[in-house]
Design a protein around this motif. Structure first.
Motif, PDB file in Angstrom:
ATOM      1  N   THR A  88       0.833  -1.209   0.000  1.00 16.44           N
ATOM      2  CA  THR A  88       0.000   0.000   0.000  1.00 16.44           C
ATOM      3  C   THR A  88       0.868   1.260   0.000  1.00 16.44           C
ATOM      4  OG1 THR A  88      -0.212  -0.059   2.408  1.00 16.44           O
ATOM      5  CG2 THR A  88      -1.959  -1.111   1.123  1.00 16.44           C
ATOM      6  N   LYS A  89       2.132   1.124   0.381  1.00 15.47           N
ATOM      7  CA  LYS A  89       3.093   2.231   0.315  1.00 15.47           C
ATOM      8  C   LYS A  89       4.373   1.722  -0.313  1.00 15.47           C
ATOM      9  CE  LYS A  89       1.759   5.474   3.746  1.00 15.47           C
ATOM     10  NZ  LYS A  89       2.234   6.618   4.456  1.00 15.47           N
ATOM     11  N   GLN A  90       5.097   2.631  -0.947  1.00 14.57           N
ATOM     12  CA  GLN A  90       6.397   2.318  -1.513  1.00 14.57           C
ATOM     13  C   GLN A  90       7.466   3.065  -0.722  1.00 14.57           C
ATOM     14  OE1 GLN A  90       7.124   0.221  -4.160  1.00 14.57           O
ATOM     15  NE2 GLN A  90       4.985  -0.354  -3.869  1.00 14.57           N
ATOM     16  N   PRO A  91       8.566   2.404  -0.364  1.00 16.93           N
ATOM     17  CA  PRO A  91       9.607   3.101   0.386  1.00 16.93           C
ATOM     18  C   PRO A  91      10.253   4.177  -0.475  1.00 16.93           C
ATOM     19  CG  PRO A  91      10.384   0.942  -0.275  1.00 16.93           C
ATOM     20  CD  PRO A  91       8.926   1.019  -0.645  1.00 16.93           C
ATOM     21  N   LYS A  92      10.587   5.284   0.163  1.00 13.81           N
ATOM     22  CA  LYS A  92      11.227   6.396  -0.526  1.00 13.81           C
ATOM     23  C   LYS A  92      12.368   6.909   0.340  1.00 13.81           C
ATOM     24  CE  LYS A  92       7.441   7.829  -3.375  1.00 13.81           C
ATOM     25  NZ  LYS A  92       7.272   6.547  -3.905  1.00 13.81           N
ATOM     26  N   GLY A  93      13.253   7.656  -0.243  1.00 13.97           N
ATOM     27  CA  GLY A  93      14.326   8.326   0.479  1.00 13.97           C
ATOM     28  C   GLY A  93      15.204   7.387   1.270  1.00 13.97           C
ATOM     29  N   PRO A  94      15.486   7.755   2.538  1.00 13.19           N
ATOM     30  CA  PRO A  94      16.397   6.955   3.354  1.00 13.19           C
ATOM     31  C   PRO A  94      15.922   5.517   3.580  1.00 13.19           C
ATOM     32  CG  PRO A  94      16.046   9.107   4.350  1.00 13.19           C
ATOM     33  CD  PRO A  94      15.093   8.990   3.203  1.00 13.19           C
ATOM     34  N   ALA A  95      14.607   5.308   3.693  1.00  8.98           N
ATOM     35  CA  ALA A  95      14.090   3.948   3.898  1.00  8.98           C
ATOM     36  C   ALA A  95      14.407   3.074   2.694  1.00  8.98           C
ATOM     37  CB  ALA A  95      12.584   3.977   4.159  1.00  8.98           C
ATOM     38  N   LEU A  96      14.232   3.614   1.492  1.00 13.54           N
ATOM     39  CA  LEU A  96      14.538   2.862   0.276  1.00 13.54           C
ATOM     40  C   LEU A  96      16.032   2.566   0.192  1.00 13.54           C
ATOM     41  CD1 LEU A  96      13.700   1.630  -2.418  1.00 13.54           C
ATOM     42  CD2 LEU A  96      13.919   3.908  -3.435  1.00 13.54           C
ATOM     43  N   THR A  97      16.848   3.544   0.514  1.00 15.07           N
ATOM     44  CA  THR A  97      18.292   3.355   0.480  1.00 15.07           C
ATOM     45  C   THR A  97      18.720   2.274   1.466  1.00 15.07           C
ATOM     46  OG1 THR A  97      18.617   5.656  -0.166  1.00 15.07           O
ATOM     47  CG2 THR A  97      20.514   4.508   0.771  1.00 15.07           C
ATOM     48  N   LEU A  98      18.186   2.325   2.682  1.00 25.06           N
ATOM     49  CA  LEU A  98      18.537   1.341   3.696  1.00 25.06           C
ATOM     50  C   LEU A  98      18.095  -0.063   3.280  1.00 25.06           C
ATOM     51  CD1 LEU A  98      19.838   0.894   6.399  1.00 25.06           C
ATOM     52  CD2 LEU A  98      17.709   1.546   7.494  1.00 25.06           C
ATOM     53  N   LEU A  99      16.911  -0.193   2.726  1.00 26.06           N
ATOM     54  CA  LEU A  99      16.439  -1.501   2.263  1.00 26.06           C
ATOM     55  C   LEU A  99      17.313  -2.028   1.124  1.00 26.06           C
ATOM     56  CD1 LEU A  99      12.597  -0.884   2.472  1.00 26.06           C
ATOM     57  CD2 LEU A  99      13.915  -2.525   3.831  1.00 26.06           C
ATOM     58  N   ASN A 100      17.795  -1.140   0.260  1.00 27.63           N
ATOM     59  CA  ASN A 100      18.694  -1.555  -0.816  1.00 27.63           C
ATOM     60  C   ASN A 100      20.033  -2.033  -0.272  1.00 27.63           C
ATOM     61  OD1 ASN A 100      18.029  -1.221  -3.858  1.00 27.63           O
ATOM     62  ND2 ASN A 100      16.890   0.394  -2.830  1.00 27.63           N
ATOM     63  N   VAL A 101      20.539  -1.373   0.759  1.00 33.96           N
ATOM     64  CA  VAL A 101      21.788  -1.812   1.382  1.00 33.96           C
ATOM     65  C   VAL A 101      21.594  -3.195   1.994  1.00 33.96           C
ATOM     66  CG1 VAL A 101      23.397  -1.365   3.290  1.00 33.96           C
ATOM     67  CG2 VAL A 101      22.694   0.505   1.787  1.00 33.96           C
ATOM     68  N   ILE A 102      20.470  -3.388   2.679  1.00 36.82           N
ATOM     69  CA  ILE A 102      20.178  -4.700   3.284  1.00 36.82           C
ATOM     70  C   ILE A 102      20.046  -5.755   2.200  1.00 36.82           C
ATOM     71  CG2 ILE A 102      18.462  -6.017   4.588  1.00 36.82           C
ATOM     72  CD1 ILE A 102      17.926  -3.404   6.167  1.00 36.82           C
ATOM     73  N   ARG A 103      19.427  -5.403   1.101  1.00 38.08           N
ATOM     74  CA  ARG A 103      19.261  -6.369  -0.010  1.00 38.08           C
ATOM     75  C   ARG A 103      20.623  -6.771  -0.568  1.00 38.08           C
ATOM     76  NH1 ARG A 103      15.332  -4.885  -4.921  1.00 38.08           N
ATOM     77  NH2 ARG A 103      16.451  -2.944  -4.723  1.00 38.08           N
ATOM     78  N   ARG A 104      21.546  -5.815  -0.708  1.00 45.89           N
ATOM     79  CA  ARG A 104      22.862  -6.108  -1.278  1.00 45.89           C
ATOM     80  C   ARG A 104      23.815  -6.758  -0.283  1.00 45.89           C
ATOM     81  NH1 ARG A 104      22.842  -0.813  -2.724  1.00 45.89           N
ATOM     82  NH2 ARG A 104      24.744  -0.467  -1.554  1.00 45.89           N
ATOM     83  N   LYS A 105      23.844  -6.270   0.959  1.00 44.21           N
ATOM     84  CA  LYS A 105      24.874  -6.679   1.920  1.00 44.21           C
ATOM     85  C   LYS A 105      24.371  -7.621   3.013  1.00 44.21           C
ATOM     86  CE  LYS A 105      27.956  -3.699   0.340  1.00 44.21           C
ATOM     87  NZ  LYS A 105      29.288  -3.971  -0.084  1.00 44.21           N
ATOM     88  N   GLY A 106      23.057  -7.736   3.171  1.00 42.15           N
ATOM     89  CA  GLY A 106      22.507  -8.563   4.228  1.00 42.15           C
ATOM     90  C   GLY A 106      22.108  -7.721   5.430  1.00 42.15           C
ATOM     91  N   PHE A 107      21.269  -8.283   6.257  1.00 42.43           N
ATOM     92  CA  PHE A 107      20.726  -7.540   7.403  1.00 42.43           C
ATOM     93  C   PHE A 107      21.800  -7.231   8.448  1.00 42.43           C
ATOM     94  CE2 PHE A 107      18.360  -6.970  11.349  1.00 42.43           C
ATOM     95  CZ  PHE A 107      17.480  -5.978  10.942  1.00 42.43           C
TER      96      PHE A 107
END
Length: 111
Positions: A88-107
């Motif tokens: 229902t919402k799409q991440p934007k800004g810092p939240a999107l960046t942080l999720l991308n880092v987690i996706r690439r490097k792991g939690f």
């Protein structure tokens, strides 16, 4: 219609010099990206890739965390995480960046 910001002559010269130095190996990738982003500002290419609701849920489940715990580690609200996972919402800004880092490097990078 989107209005593009015109670069000053100085910014154009800096970007041209940085590109030349990067191409011949005198400047690192990280330094080149920093200069480019600083001078291009809003015209800089997007770095963070969009992330789907299913990918967000998968990241959380791979970390073996509840929505509340995941939200706490990311400094977000559990309700926002729920909305992201439902789409229902799409991440934007810092939240999107942080999720991308987690996706690439792991939690583990946020621990």
């Amino acid at each position: 219609m989107t209005k593009k910001k015109k670069l000053s002559r100085l910014s154009e010269a800096i970007l041209e010099m940085a590109e030349d130095q990067h191409r011949v190996g005198l400047m690192s990738d990280a330094d080149y990206r920093k200069i480019t982003l600083r001078h291009l500002g809003p015209n800089a290419p997007d770095v963070a890739k969009p992330i789907s609701a299913e990918e967000i849920r998968k990241l959380r489940e791979q970390a073996n965390l509840s929505q509340a715990a995941f939200a706490r580690y990311l400094n977000l609200t559990p309700g926002y995480i729920s909305q992201l996972e439902r789409g229902t919402k799409q991440p934007k800004g810092p939240a999107l960046t942080l999720l991308n880092v987690i996706r690439r490097k792991g939690f583990e990078v946020v621990l």
